[in-house]
Write an enzyme that holds these catalytic residues in place. Structure first.
Site, PDB file in Angstrom:
ATOM      1  CG  HIS A   3     -50.708 -53.250  19.013  1.00  0.00           C
ATOM      2  ND1 HIS A   3     -50.659 -54.614  18.920  1.00  0.00           N
ATOM      3  CD2 HIS A   3     -49.849 -52.904  20.008  1.00  0.00           C
ATOM      4  CE1 HIS A   3     -49.809 -55.078  19.826  1.00  0.00           C
ATOM      5  NE2 HIS A   3     -49.305 -54.057  20.492  1.00  0.00           N
TER       6      HIS A   3
ATOM      7  CG  ASP B 205     -31.481 -34.112  16.407  1.00  0.00           C
ATOM      8  OD1 ASP B 205     -31.503 -33.939  15.170  1.00  0.00           O
ATOM      9  OD2 ASP B 205     -30.804 -35.003  16.953  1.00  0.00           O
TER      10      ASP B 205
ATOM     11  CG  HIS C  77     -27.844 -41.825  14.363  1.00  0.00           C
ATOM     12  ND1 HIS C  77     -28.982 -41.379  14.991  1.00  0.00           N
ATOM     13  CD2 HIS C  77     -27.496 -40.848  13.504  1.00  0.00           C
ATOM     14  CE1 HIS C  77     -29.303 -40.186  14.532  1.00  0.00           C
ATOM     15  NE2 HIS C  77     -28.422 -39.838  13.625  1.00  0.00           N
TER      16      HIS C  77
ATOM     17  CG  PHE D 221     -26.694 -39.531  18.734  1.00  0.00           C
ATOM     18  CD1 PHE D 221     -26.792 -40.098  17.473  1.00  0.00           C
ATOM     19  CD2 PHE D 221     -25.447 -39.100  19.169  1.00  0.00           C
ATOM     20  CE1 PHE D 221     -25.669 -40.251  16.664  1.00  0.00           C
ATOM     21  CE2 PHE D 221     -24.318 -39.250  18.370  1.00  0.00           C
ATOM     22  CZ  PHE D 221     -24.432 -39.823  17.120  1.00  0.00           C
ATOM     23  CB  SER D 222     -32.091 -35.214  20.981  1.00  0.00           C
ATOM     24  OG  SER D 222     -31.181 -34.927  22.006  1.00  0.00           O
ATOM     25  CG  ASN D 223     -32.819 -38.165  16.494  1.00  0.00           C
ATOM     26  OD1 ASN D 223     -33.454 -37.222  16.063  1.00  0.00           O
ATOM     27  ND2 ASN D 223     -31.499 -38.227  16.439  1.00  0.00           N
TER      28      ASN D 223
END
Length: 131
Positions: free
Chosen positions: A20, A28, A98, A120-122
């Site tokens: 948890h 990316d 970011h 920013f594909s994170n």
């Protein structure tokens, strides 16, 4: 041989070990991964596998209560943000700078590097409980 679910042994192990509020990053191809964080590198070529395809597979096995994404995705990659919201409709999204997201990866159990090449594909997934 495992028949279903995540076949990558490293991802399967990390997901099974999540407790948890533990963190798992997915992102990316250009994301810098801290030396203290396990990197699971799936990138084969540009765009393969995609960020969303990996995220979808991980979500089949991992209970998520919150996600962290970069503020910058709102302006620089709104389509990807919509994809994330569509597959996680009931999960809280916390937007952070970011630079902070990259720093927070040092606290993640692991980071899964995809072949994604869009900005920013994170995401950092925060695990929940199933009860």
């Amino acid at each position: 041989m495992k028949k279903t679910g995540i076949l990558n042994s490293d991802i399967s192990r990390v997901v099974a070990d999540m407790g948890h509020m533990d963190w798992l990053g997915i992102g990316d191809a250009g994301t810098p991964v801290p030396k203290t964080t396990e990197k699971i590198d799936l990138a084969v070529s540009a765009g393969m596998p995609s960020f969303i395809s990996v995220l979808k597979e991980v979500l089949k096995e991992l209970q998520v209560q919150k996600i962290y994404v970069a503020d910058e995705i709102k302006d620089s990659n709104p389509k990807q943000l919509e994809n994330i919201k569509r597959i996680l409709p009931d999960v809280e999204i916390k937007f952070i700078p970011h630079t902070q997201l990259k720093k927070n990866l040092s606290e993640a159990k692991a980071f899964i590097r995809t072949g994604e090449e869009t900005p920013f594909s994170n995401v950092i997934l925060e695990s929940g409980v199933i009860f």
